[in-house]
Design a protein around this motif. Structure first.
Motif, PDB file in Angstrom:
ATOM      1  N   UNK A  47      21.331  18.361 103.889  1.00 54.19           N
ATOM      2  CA  UNK A  47      22.302  18.105 102.822  1.00 54.19           C
ATOM      3  C   UNK A  47      21.603  18.239 101.478  1.00 54.19           C
ATOM      4  N   UNK A  48      22.135  19.111 100.634  1.00 55.72           N
ATOM      5  CA  UNK A  48      21.607  19.305  99.292  1.00 55.72           C
ATOM      6  C   UNK A  48      22.650  18.863  98.268  1.00 55.72           C
ATOM      7  N   UNK A  49      22.193  18.203  97.234  1.00 55.50           N
ATOM      8  CA  UNK A  49      23.083  17.734  96.175  1.00 55.50           C
ATOM      9  C   UNK A  49      22.382  17.902  94.835  1.00 55.50           C
ATOM     10  N   UNK A  50      23.163  17.851  93.773  1.00 56.81           N
ATOM     11  CA  UNK A  50      22.576  17.966  92.437  1.00 56.81           C
ATOM     12  C   UNK A  50      23.514  17.310  91.435  1.00 56.81           C
ATOM     13  N   UNK A  51      22.989  17.036  90.258  1.00 59.86           N
ATOM     14  CA  UNK A  51      23.785  16.435  89.191  1.00 59.86           C
ATOM     15  C   UNK A  51      24.037  17.479  88.116  1.00 59.86           C
ATOM     16  N   UNK A  52      25.305  17.694  87.828  1.00 62.34           N
ATOM     17  CA  UNK A  52      25.656  18.738  86.866  1.00 62.34           C
ATOM     18  C   UNK A  52      25.049  18.433  85.499  1.00 62.34           C
ATOM     19  N   UNK A  53      24.881  19.467  84.691  1.00 59.86           N
ATOM     20  CA  UNK A  53      24.390  19.268  83.326  1.00 59.86           C
ATOM     21  C   UNK A  53      25.185  18.152  82.644  1.00 59.86           C
ATOM     22  N   UNK A  54      24.520  17.392  81.827  1.00 61.39           N
ATOM     23  CA  UNK A  54      25.099  16.290  81.044  1.00 61.39           C
ATOM     24  C   UNK A  54      25.325  15.025  81.867  1.00 61.39           C
ATOM     25  N   UNK A  55      25.158  15.075  83.182  1.00 62.37           N
ATOM     26  CA  UNK A  55      25.437  13.911  84.007  1.00 62.37           C
ATOM     27  C   UNK A  55      24.162  13.393  84.650  1.00 62.37           C
ATOM     28  N   UNK A  56      24.179  12.084  84.963  1.00 61.10           N
ATOM     29  CA  UNK A  56      23.051  11.496  85.671  1.00 61.10           C
ATOM     30  C   UNK A  56      21.726  11.755  84.983  1.00 61.10           C
ATOM     31  N   UNK A  57      20.811  12.370  85.735  1.00 62.35           N
ATOM     32  CA  UNK A  57      19.454  12.580  85.241  1.00 62.35           C
ATOM     33  C   UNK A  57      19.184  14.019  84.851  1.00 62.35           C
ATOM     34  N   UNK A  58      20.220  14.852  84.856  1.00 61.46           N
ATOM     35  CA  UNK A  58      20.050  16.246  84.456  1.00 61.46           C
ATOM     36  C   UNK A  58      20.078  16.373  82.937  1.00 61.46           C
TER      37      UNK A  58
END
Length: 342
Positions: A106-117
């Protein structure tokens, strides 16, 4: 007669804000953000668990991949709308990872401007949103094809990825999500919804995400002829204490019928089932991945539903509602009249 309450975000979600900060909030530059957050070192060893910032098209994106997924395609998770910096997209999938116990990668990411991105100026285009997902997977070394897992606003993001890369998608699981067709469904009901000018400006300029929901939905909808011939399961939340009965949405069922096969599955779970019902998510992942394991449900023509809509995926809109009696529509694939740009 059934009343349907449909919204792609929780009723209690706070309004999006581009000024709120919180733990792990990026400063806006890769070097500063990287000073207190882990970095993913590339190349990534096969099946290694990795988490941290990774360079994607010159931007620092926070991502994670875990699980070996032996014999299974990699699952790519698209999180719901982030109303503030407390929404960490990578963290919202951890309960599913634990329930899955490594059976799927399972791969996940945080979109630009959100979370730690990284934060960026201006409204993000559909092409940039798709390119960021591409960039994360390429940098980590995930080749696909992928199972797309979209929760809430993650549905239109998954839909955009599917039409941009139909050859890299093997199945789709949507968790009570918005869909690209919401763009045209709104218009069929005679109201603008996400495409109302005030809503578009709020989403594109004033929200944390800075994504024009109307533009993204239209972009994917206009490319629906490129949808891959793959199975799709749509799990519709049926939680009377919160959202009402959403088991009879005829227009969304019409979207589900386009897939090969498409299954509309009402479930006794809240809207945010990715966090609240991880075992349910894992069971449906296994179902949508299983070769020949899907059988399309009977969706009868001519049935009547009563629909009440309120809000949209961005949760930043002027509230709107409509009460309409709508017969089931059996779509004719790829023969819709073109929709003029708004």
């Amino acid at each position: 007669m059934t009343v349907l309450l449909i919204s792609a975000c929780g009723a209690d979600s706070p309004e999006p804000s581009s000024t709120e900060t919180g733990p792990g909030t990026p400063s806006g530059s890769e070097s500063e953000a990287g000073s207190h957050l882990p970095q993913i070192e590339v190349p990534v060893e096969a099946d290694a668990t990795v988490e941290g910032l990774i360079d994607v098209n010159g931007h620092a994106i926070y991502a994670r991949c875990s699980g070996t997924g032996t014999g299974n395609p990699t699952v790519v998770y698209f999180a719901g709308w982030a109303p503030d910096q407390s929404k960490l997209g990578v963290d919202t999938i951890r309960a599913v990872e634990a329930a899955d116990d490594g059976r799927h990668r399972i791969c996940s990411y945080e979109r630009r401007n959100t979370g730690r991105s990284e934060t960026v100026d201006g409204t993000q285009s559909p092409e940039e949103i798709v390119a960021d997902a591409d960039g994360v997977l390429e940098a980590i070394g995930e080749d696909g094809p992928f199972v797309l897992l979209g929760a809430s606003f993650g549905g239109p993001v998954a839909g955009a990825y599917a039409v941009a890369h139909p050859d890299r998608v093997t199945a789709i699981l949507l968790l009570d999500s918005s869909i690209p067709d919401d763009y045209i469904i709104d218009r069929r009901h005679g109201f603008a919804g996400m495409c109302l000018r005030a809503n578009r400006e709020a989403d594109a300029r004033d929200s944390l995400e800075k994504i024009d929901n109307c533009q993204l939905a239209q972009w994917a909808y206009d490319r629906r002829a490129e949808e891959p011939e793959v199975p799709l399961i749509y799990t519709a939340a049926a939680d009377p204490s919160d959202r009402g009965d959403v088991t009879d949405d005829s227009l969304r069922k019409a979207f589900v019928r386009r897939w090969s096969p498409g299954i509309w599955k009402p479930v006794s779970a809240p809207h945010w089932m990715d966090e609240a019902e991880p075992n349910l998510v894992v069971r449906n992942l296994e179902h949508v991945i299983a070769p020949g394991g899907l059988k399309a449900p009977l969706l009868r023509r001519g049935a009547i539903g009563l629909i009440l809509k309120s809000g949209h995926a961005g949760c930043n809109s002027t509230r709107w509602s409509v009460l309409t009696r709508t017969p089931f529509i059996r779509p004719i694939r790829y023969t819709h009249a073109p929709v003029a740009a708004i």
